[in-house]
Design a protein around this motif. Sequence first.
Motif, PDB file in Angstrom:
ATOM      1  N   GLU A  52      28.862 -13.142 -13.879  1.00 19.23           N
ATOM      2  CA  GLU A  52      30.361 -14.007 -13.807  1.00 19.23           C
ATOM      3  C   GLU A  52      29.623 -15.232 -12.522  1.00 19.23           C
ATOM      4  O   GLU A  52      30.608 -15.559 -13.220  1.00 19.23           O
ATOM      5  CB  GLU A  52      31.396 -12.940 -13.015  1.00 19.23           C
ATOM      6  N   THR A  53      28.731 -14.840 -11.721  1.00 20.70           N
ATOM      7  CA  THR A  53      28.486 -16.097 -10.572  1.00 20.70           C
ATOM      8  C   THR A  53      27.716 -17.593 -11.332  1.00 20.70           C
ATOM      9  O   THR A  53      28.564 -18.223 -10.748  1.00 20.70           O
ATOM     10  CB  THR A  53      27.362 -15.593 -10.052  1.00 20.70           C
ATOM     11  N   ILE A  54      27.014 -17.332 -12.113  1.00 16.41           N
ATOM     12  CA  ILE A  54      26.508 -18.418 -13.309  1.00 16.41           C
ATOM     13  C   ILE A  54      27.831 -19.075 -13.705  1.00 16.41           C
ATOM     14  O   ILE A  54      27.947 -20.126 -13.713  1.00 16.41           O
ATOM     15  CB  ILE A  54      25.476 -17.896 -14.344  1.00 16.41           C
ATOM     16  N   ALA A  55      28.806 -18.088 -14.346  1.00 14.95           N
ATOM     17  CA  ALA A  55      30.087 -18.973 -14.402  1.00 14.95           C
ATOM     18  C   ALA A  55      30.581 -19.890 -13.659  1.00 14.95           C
ATOM     19  O   ALA A  55      31.473 -20.729 -14.496  1.00 14.95           O
ATOM     20  CB  ALA A  55      30.656 -17.623 -15.932  1.00 14.95           C
ATOM     21  N   TRP A  56      31.527 -19.204 -12.786  1.00 15.98           N
ATOM     22  CA  TRP A  56      31.618 -19.500 -11.689  1.00 15.98           C
ATOM     23  C   TRP A  56      30.967 -21.299 -11.265  1.00 15.98           C
ATOM     24  O   TRP A  56      32.118 -21.888 -11.277  1.00 15.98           O
ATOM     25  CB  TRP A  56      32.480 -18.557 -10.687  1.00 15.98           C
ATOM     26  N   HIS A  57      30.179 -21.240 -10.856  1.00 13.50           N
ATOM     27  CA  HIS A  57      29.081 -22.058 -10.856  1.00 13.50           C
ATOM     28  C   HIS A  57      29.298 -23.684 -11.742  1.00 13.50           C
ATOM     29  O   HIS A  57      29.395 -24.808 -11.253  1.00 13.50           O
ATOM     30  CB  HIS A  57      27.516 -21.782 -10.352  1.00 13.50           C
ATOM     31  N   MET A  58      29.374 -22.979 -12.740  1.00 16.12           N
ATOM     32  CA  MET A  58      28.923 -23.933 -14.319  1.00 16.12           C
ATOM     33  C   MET A  58      31.320 -24.340 -14.652  1.00 16.12           C
ATOM     34  O   MET A  58      30.903 -25.701 -14.154  1.00 16.12           O
ATOM     35  CB  MET A  58      28.847 -23.019 -15.153  1.00 16.12           C
ATOM     36  N   TYR A  59      31.914 -23.421 -13.484  1.00 23.46           N
ATOM     37  CA  TYR A  59      32.940 -23.859 -13.980  1.00 23.46           C
ATOM     38  C   TYR A  59      33.289 -25.118 -12.920  1.00 23.46           C
ATOM     39  O   TYR A  59      34.181 -25.598 -12.739  1.00 23.46           O
ATOM     40  CB  TYR A  59      34.211 -22.857 -13.984  1.00 23.46           C
ATOM     41  N   THR A  60      32.532 -24.566 -11.559  1.00 20.02           N
ATOM     42  CA  THR A  60      33.648 -25.496 -10.522  1.00 20.02           C
ATOM     43  C   THR A  60      32.653 -27.655 -10.788  1.00 20.02           C
ATOM     44  O   THR A  60      32.613 -27.740 -10.598  1.00 20.02           O
ATOM     45  CB  THR A  60      32.708 -24.694  -9.426  1.00 20.02           C
ATOM     46  N   MET A  61      31.418 -27.524 -11.157  1.00 23.24           N
ATOM     47  CA  MET A  61      30.770 -28.283 -12.064  1.00 23.24           C
ATOM     48  C   MET A  61      31.517 -28.456 -12.754  1.00 23.24           C
ATOM     49  O   MET A  61      32.202 -30.479 -12.911  1.00 23.24           O
ATOM     50  CB  MET A  61      29.042 -28.100 -12.151  1.00 23.24           C
ATOM     51  N   ILE A  63      34.975 -29.101 -13.233  1.00 21.62           N
ATOM     52  CA  ILE A  63      36.025 -29.259 -12.851  1.00 21.62           C
ATOM     53  C   ILE A  63      36.477 -30.066 -12.035  1.00 21.62           C
ATOM     54  O   ILE A  63      37.231 -30.811 -11.545  1.00 21.62           O
ATOM     55  CB  ILE A  63      37.584 -28.139 -12.229  1.00 21.62           C
ATOM     56  N   ALA A  64      35.441 -30.300 -10.717  1.00 21.64           N
ATOM     57  CA  ALA A  64      34.909 -30.980  -9.562  1.00 21.64           C
ATOM     58  C   ALA A  64      35.254 -32.979  -9.575  1.00 21.64           C
ATOM     59  O   ALA A  64      34.353 -33.343 -10.932  1.00 21.64           O
ATOM     60  CB  ALA A  64      33.412 -31.274  -9.264  1.00 21.64           C
ATOM     61  N   PRO A  65      35.923 -33.388  -8.888  1.00 21.25           N
ATOM     62  CA  PRO A  65      35.568 -35.045  -9.091  1.00 21.25           C
ATOM     63  C   PRO A  65      34.477 -35.666 -10.021  1.00 21.25           C
ATOM     64  O   PRO A  65      33.419 -35.428  -9.231  1.00 21.25           O
ATOM     65  CB  PRO A  65      35.769 -35.634  -8.096  1.00 21.25           C
ATOM     66  N   GLU A  66      34.493 -36.322 -10.254  1.00 22.24           N
ATOM     67  CA  GLU A  66      32.855 -37.007 -11.002  1.00 22.24           C
ATOM     68  C   GLU A  66      32.476 -37.925  -9.370  1.00 22.24           C
ATOM     69  O   GLU A  66      31.445 -37.275  -9.143  1.00 22.24           O
ATOM     70  CB  GLU A  66      33.242 -38.197 -12.000  1.00 22.24           C
ATOM     71  N   SER A  68      32.129 -36.064  -6.617  1.00 22.34           N
ATOM     72  CA  SER A  68      31.389 -35.390  -5.450  1.00 22.34           C
ATOM     73  C   SER A  68      31.087 -34.369  -5.641  1.00 22.34           C
ATOM     74  O   SER A  68      30.196 -33.470  -5.099  1.00 22.34           O
ATOM     75  CB  SER A  68      33.082 -34.454  -5.280  1.00 22.34           C
ATOM     76  N   MET A  69      29.911 -34.293  -6.805  1.00 18.82           N
ATOM     77  CA  MET A  69      29.080 -33.567  -7.593  1.00 18.82           C
ATOM     78  C   MET A  69      27.494 -34.463  -7.127  1.00 18.82           C
ATOM     79  O   MET A  69      27.406 -35.222  -8.325  1.00 18.82           O
ATOM     80  CB  MET A  69      29.420 -32.574  -9.263  1.00 18.82           C
ATOM     81  N   PRO A  70      26.506 -33.894  -7.526  1.00 20.72           N
ATOM     82  CA  PRO A  70      25.529 -34.205  -7.602  1.00 20.72           C
ATOM     83  C   PRO A  70      25.098 -33.081  -8.685  1.00 20.72           C
ATOM     84  O   PRO A  70      25.767 -33.212 -10.254  1.00 20.72           O
ATOM     85  CB  PRO A  70      24.645 -32.352  -7.341  1.00 20.72           C
ATOM     86  N   SER A  71      24.158 -34.114  -9.403  1.00 22.91           N
ATOM     87  CA  SER A  71      23.355 -34.427 -11.250  1.00 22.91           C
ATOM     88  C   SER A  71      23.478 -32.979 -11.667  1.00 22.91           C
ATOM     89  O   SER A  71      23.085 -32.797 -12.901  1.00 22.91           O
ATOM     90  CB  SER A  71      23.136 -35.790 -11.600  1.00 22.91           C
ATOM     91  N   ASN A  72      22.896 -32.510 -10.674  1.00 24.53           N
ATOM     92  CA  ASN A  72      21.774 -31.154 -10.884  1.00 24.53           C
ATOM     93  C   ASN A  72      22.331 -29.975  -9.989  1.00 24.53           C
ATOM     94  O   ASN A  72      22.713 -30.557  -9.358  1.00 24.53           O
ATOM     95  CB  ASN A  72      20.171 -31.229 -11.472  1.00 24.53           C
ATOM     96  N   SER A  73      22.164 -29.028  -9.830  1.00 20.63           N
ATOM     97  CA  SER A  73      22.509 -27.637  -9.272  1.00 20.63           C
ATOM     98  C   SER A  73      21.436 -26.383  -9.792  1.00 20.63           C
ATOM     99  O   SER A  73      20.986 -26.199 -10.300  1.00 20.63           O
ATOM    100  CB  SER A  73      23.800 -26.821 -10.246  1.00 20.63           C
ATOM    101  N   THR A  74      20.570 -25.940  -8.378  1.00 20.16           N
ATOM    102  CA  THR A  74      19.845 -25.324  -8.643  1.00 20.16           C
ATOM    103  C   THR A  74      20.819 -23.888  -7.775  1.00 20.16           C
ATOM    104  O   THR A  74      21.254 -23.691  -7.103  1.00 20.16           O
ATOM    105  CB  THR A  74      18.615 -25.320  -8.064  1.00 20.16           C
ATOM    106  N   VAL A  75      21.271 -22.715  -8.772  1.00 21.94           N
ATOM    107  CA  VAL A  75      21.222 -20.967  -8.232  1.00 21.94           C
ATOM    108  C   VAL A  75      20.529 -20.656  -8.221  1.00 21.94           C
ATOM    109  O   VAL A  75      19.988 -19.534  -8.994  1.00 21.94           O
ATOM    110  CB  VAL A  75      22.845 -21.183  -9.444  1.00 21.94           C
TER     111      VAL A  75
END
Length: 75
Positions: A52-61, A63-66, A68-75
């Motif tokens: 669920e934590t991974i799903a939440w991070h993917m969801y926020t990536m 829906i984020a404005p283009e 405002s997000m980095p190109s990659n994310s390490t969770v």
Amino acid sequence: CASKFAIHGLSECLRLEVQPKRIRVMQMNPGMIMTNFAGRSAETKKGFLKPETIAWHMYTMLIAPEDSMPSNSTV
């Protein structure tokens, strides 16, 4: 580690290639995740992430404005 670096390089090249077309390429590098893949032992190990934590991070990536997000994310 070499395969993760290769995926990062491929993602970065693809991101630069499709950026003029306003297509976002994002890469997520999750750590250890609680799944049945590792057997029941994964449920008791500290530091494992819940799916669920991974799903939440993917969801926020997604829906984020283009701008405002980095190109990659390490969770």
